[in-house]
Design an enzyme around this catalytic site. Structure first.
Site, PDB file in Angstrom:
ATOM      1  N   CYS A 120       0.866  -1.181   0.000  1.00 39.30           N
ATOM      2  CA  CYS A 120       0.000   0.000   0.000  1.00 39.30           C
ATOM      3  C   CYS A 120       0.898   1.226   0.000  1.00 39.30           C
ATOM      4  CB  CYS A 120      -0.922  -0.011   1.217  1.00 39.30           C
ATOM      5  SG  CYS A 120      -2.008   1.430   1.320  1.00 39.30           S
ATOM      6  N   CYS A 149      -3.187   7.211  -4.956  1.00 42.68           N
ATOM      7  CA  CYS A 149      -2.949   5.779  -4.793  1.00 42.68           C
ATOM      8  C   CYS A 149      -1.525   5.416  -5.221  1.00 42.68           C
ATOM      9  CB  CYS A 149      -3.961   4.955  -5.571  1.00 42.68           C
ATOM     10  SG  CYS A 149      -3.831   3.178  -5.251  1.00 42.68           S
TER      11      CYS A 149
END
Length: 332
Positions: free
Chosen positions: A89, A252
Site C-alpha cells: 500500500c 494511490c
C-alpha cells in the site's frame, strides 16, 4: 476479553492512515509475505474490527510496524484496510513511515533513508525532514508490470469497455476514456462506485493474474479509472476503487505504480520520465520510471512514488468481545 490498540491517525494526500502503534499481534513467518498469511489465518478480526464500522469506515486503511526479518533492513510493515491485508500500500507506507519517524517508532540506520520489508518485497525509501516534521517520502517500489491487455467486458450501466491489467504491488484493472466513459467528472463518485464493482467482477470472470514470484499475490483487487489532468502541472488523474465502496482520496501509490508500468509498457513513458498523478480530490503524487527490469520472463519497471502525510491525532481503540459488533460490520 478486551484487546486494546493504540493508534496514530492521519492521512496521506487525503486518504486515511491508521498506524497501529500498540497492540500488533505476534506473527510467525520468515518473511513479511509469510507473516501476512499468518495474520490472515489467525488475526483478520483485528483488521475488520479496526477498519470496518463502528471503529472505521469504507475508506479506512492502515497497518502495523514489525521488526524486519533481515537485519540489513530497518522495519517491516503489514497493511490492513477494508479490502483486505494487502501485499503493498503506497499511501499507507508514506503515512506510516511519516508517523513512525515523527514519533520515534522508526529509527533509521542511515538518516534520510530506509529499507522497508512489505509482503510484496523490499522498498527503498528516501525522506525529507524539517525539524520534527517529515515533509516528503519517496518510495522506490517493487517491480511493476503489465499483466494483460484488452480484456473486453460489457459492464451493465456503461456498456463495453476494453480493460488492461497492471501490477504495482496490487493488481489493477485500468480503464482509459473510451465509449461511454468520457472522464471522471462525467460520472461522479457515486456512479464510479456503482460501476467499479461490476467492472471488477467482469474482469475477474475472465482473468486471474498471479504474481510470477509469489503466488499468494493474485487476483484483481482494485479498479483505476484514468483521465486527463485537471490542474496545471499534472500529467494524469485517476479514481481508484477498492473494497466495496471506497474511492481513494489520494492518487494511490500502488495504483500510480501500476499506471506507470502501464504507460511505460505501451510506449508512453520512458526511463527517467516523471509523471505527476492527481487524485479524485486533486491531491498529488509524483511518480517516476526509475529503471527497466524484468520480473521472471516479463518486462517490468521499477517505479517511485513521492508524497506527504499528516498525523491528526492519537486514538486508543478497544475491541471487546462483549460488544455485539466487536468484529466490525459493513452496510451493503
Amino acid at each position: 476479553m478486551r484487546n486494546t490498540f493504540f493508534c496514530i491517525d492521519g492521512h496521506t494526500a487525503g486518504n486515511p492512515v491508521r498506524l497501529v502503534a500498540g497492540g500488533a499481534p505476534l506473527l510467525k513467518g520468515a518473511s513479511m509475505s509469510e507473516r501476512r498469511q499468518d495474520f490472515l489465518a489467525r488475526f483478520d478480526w483485528i483488521r475488520t474490527g479496526l477498519c470496518f464500522e463502528p471503529r472505521g469506515h469504507d475508506m479506512m486503511s492502515g497497518g502495523f510496524l514489525y521488526p524486519p526479518t533481515d537485519a540489513a533492513n530497518d522495519i517491516g510493515i503489514l497493511f490492513i484496510e477494508t479490502s483486505g491485508c494487502l501485499p503493498m500500500c503506497g499511501h499507507g507506507t508514506i503515512g506510516m513511515v511519516t508517523f513512525g519517524l515523527e514519533h520515534g517508532l522508526i529509527v533509521p540506520a542511515k538518516p534520510g533513508r530506509l529499507r522497508v520489508e512489505v509482503p510484496a518485497g523490499l522498498l527503498d525509501i528516501a525522506y525529507a525532514q524539517e525539524g520534527d516534521k517529515i515533509t516528503s517520502v519517496r518510495i522506490t517500489n517493487v517491480a511493476s508490470y503489465v499483466a494483460a491487455r484488452g480484456i473486453e467486458v460489457d459492464v451493465e450501466g456503461i456498456g463495453p469497455l476494453s480493460i488492461d491489467v497492471a501490477y504495482g504491488g496490487n493488481f489493477y484493472a485500468i480503464i482509459e476514456p473510451q465509449g461511454a466513459y468520457q472522464g471522471l467528472d462525467a460520472l461522479g463518485a457515486s456512479r464510479l462506485v456503482e460501476l467499479s464493482g461490476r467492472v471488477r467482477e467482469g474482469v475477474r470472470a475472465k482473468f486471474e493474474p498471479v504474481h510470477p514470484l509469489d503466488p499468494t499475490i493474485r487476483g484483481v483487487s482494485h479498479v483505476l479509472w484514468a483521465d486527463a489532468p485537471r490542474g496545471d502541472g499534472a500529467d494524469g488523474r485517476n479514481a481508484v476503487f477498492y473494497g466495496d465502496r471506497a474511492i481513494d482520496r489520494s492518487p494511490c501509490g500502488t495504483g500510480t505504480s501500476a499506471r506507470l508500468a502501464h504507460l511505460a509498457g505501451t510506449g508512453r513513458l520512458a526511463t527517467g520520465d516523471r509523471f505527476v498523478h492527481e487524485s479524485y480530490i486533486g491531491s498529488r503524487f509524483v511518480g517516476r520510471v526509475e529503471q527497466e527490469t524484468s520480473l521472471a520472463d516479463r518486462p517490468a519497471i521499477i517505479p517511485s512514488i513521492e508524497g506527504s502525510a499528516v498525523a491528526t491525532g492519537f486514538n486508543t481503540i478497544w475491541i471487546d468481545r462483549a460488544d455485539p459488533f466487536w468484529e466490525g460490520f459493513q452496510v451493503k
